[in-house]
Design a protein around this motif. Structure first.
Motif: not given
Length: 493
Positions: A15-34
């Protein structure tokens, strides 16, 4: 994960691994959008009728709102819960991206970009807080920041590639529409993969409205000054008025915080040497490394005539290097400590930047830049991963949101300051030139700007020497009430 791990221990780990994957995905969205909008700017300008002067606000509206609302977003994570703010930030991203893709006039698109910036200001500190509080200081947190940093660093390059592909294939609107399903899906998954926020109780601090207003408007005015200054002139009435208003409001903010029983930004946090040092590192990092993507884009498109697609493909090499550097940084920091690896990353990145600068010429091939881009990317990725983790060391869990807001605010301001200064250097002496003379002068200006950035990287190395291992006593002093002595993980700095 070890094969013989007990089932009752494996489930939380998964579950913690999936949480980290989601947090990384959100950071990817921020960086891509920038970055995704940069290569689409010419089509946006012609499609919506932007003037040459106003087109910059497609970028600037995002930067001003993002920078201005970060402190508010950070403290909101502490008061209302990081999962709630994580979902709110993603919802704002999805809604504003849909509005941006449907825009038919410049005003609507600029407003949509501003709302995207506000969404980022709530999402970014919440993501940092969740990484910092979900993983124990030391090996776990270093590995988590390595994954998170890989997503962030790679997203900066991937945004350019994706922007070129989408713009060529589907038009400029697609660079906004692509965010809608991505951010919407991540928002929905947050309620499944992220642990619920602690229930609000009556003893939680009240919201510091005066601090929120003075800091948000003050920082927004200051970022506006830094963004608009190069365009309108630093002595123009609008820029000077914004600068004066920003500084006055920030001075009022400090006065409010000193007297507030429940401040938006507890000034005691600045007794944490790592927070102040880490924030200074993020400021200088973004003012140096954070500007290089812009100068490389100008070099590829302005000097060598690359189109959007080719420019995006040219960034694949540094993207791979950034990902490798980010992954290596987490493992090395666990073994040797954050400070020596942070310093090593800055030195490696600085050497790479020198190699890139010296390899620039009007007749140089892309292959001539590859060695420098690889070395630069490794150092850049490692540094990005570690600088936020350094700022979080020793900060109490209940203050991680506002600490993340402080670090990310300096990130935004540092990027604006560095870009404004270095662009002025790069563009000096270009007036009246055309053809080969313009290309040659542009290359010389870009080379000079990058070498000046290397000087800033050297200064960042000196600042990074101030990082230290947080003592248990220091952590306790930063809390308002006595805390029970608890064993803490070993943290190498």
């Amino acid at each position: 994960m070890p094969e013989n791990l007990p089932e009752d221990a494996a489930a939380p780990r998964r579950r913690l691994g999936l949480t980290l994957a989601l947090l990384a995905f959100a950071q990817l969205i921020i960086s891509i959008d920038y970055n995704i909008v940069y290569v689409a700017l010419p089509e946006i300008g012609s499609g919506l009728g932007f003037s040459a002067q106003n087109l910059q606000w497609v970028i600037s509206a995002y930067a001003v709102a993002f920078g201005g609302f970060l402190l508010l977003g950070g403290r909101a994570s502490d008061l209302f819960g990081p999962r709630r703010m994580f979902a709110l930030g993603l919802a704002l991203y999805a809604g504003s991206s849909l509005l941006g893709g449907l825009a038919t006039d410049p005003g609507t698109l600029i407003a949509a970009r501003a709302v995207q910036g506000v969404g980022g200001a709530f999402l970014f500190p919440a993501t940092l807080t969740l990484v910092s509080t979900s993983f124990a200081e030391g090996r776990e947190r270093n590995r988590a920041f390595a994954v998170w940093g890989t997503a962030g660093g790679s997203g900066m390059i991937l945004g350019s590639l994706l922007g070129g592909v989408l713009t060529d294939a589907f038009g400029w609107e697609s660079v906004f529409f692509v965010n809608v399903p991505l951010a919407g899906l991540a928002a929905l998954l947050s309620f499944t993969l992220i642990a619920p926020d602690a229930p609000r109780t009556g003893d939680r601090p009240s919201f510091d409205l005066a601090g929120a207003l003075t800091s948000t408007v003050g920082i927004t005015a200051l970022v506006f000054t830094l963004v608009q200054g190069p365009e309108s002139g630093w002595t123009s009435p609008v820029v000077l008025g914004a600068a004066f208003a920003g500084l006055a409001l920030l001075a009022a903010f400090v006065a409010v915080e000193r007297r507030s029983a429940h401040p938006l930004l507890p000034l005691r946090l600045f007794r944490n040497r790592n927070l102040t040092t880490g924030s200074a590192i993020t400021f200088l990092y973004m003012g140096t490394f954070g500007t290089l993507l812009y100068f490389l884009t100008v070099y590829f498109q302005g000097v060598h005539g690359y189109g959007p697609m080719t420019t995006g493909l040219a960034f694949l090499v540094p993207m791979v290097a950034i990902a490798a550097g980010a992954q290596a940084a987490g493992r090395l920091a666990t073994r040797y400590g954050i400070r020596p690896i942070m310093i090593a990353a800055l030195v490696v990145g600085g050497v790479g930047a020198v190699v890139v600068a010296l390899g620039m010429s009007t007749g140089a091939s892309y292959l001539a830049l590859v060695p420098g881009l690889l070395v630069l990317g490794v150092g850049q990725g490692a540094g990005y991963t570690l600088m936020f983790g350094a700022a979080a060391l020793g900060v109490p869990a209940e203050d991680q949101g506002i600490a993340s807001g402080v670090a990310s605010t300096t990130q935004q301001i540092g990027g604006a300051v560095g870009l404004a200064l270095l662009v002025a250097v790069a563009n000096s002496g270009l007036d009246g030139l055309t053809g080969d003379a313009l290309r040659s002068a542009t290359t010389d200006g870009l080379r000079t700007a990058i070498l000046l950035a290397v000087g800033g990287i050297a200064l960042t190395v000196l600042v990074a020497l101030g990082l230290r291992k947080p003592a248990t006593r220091e952590i306790a002093e930063q809390t308002d009430s006595p805390t029970e002595s608890q064993p803490r993980p070993v943290v190498h700095v």
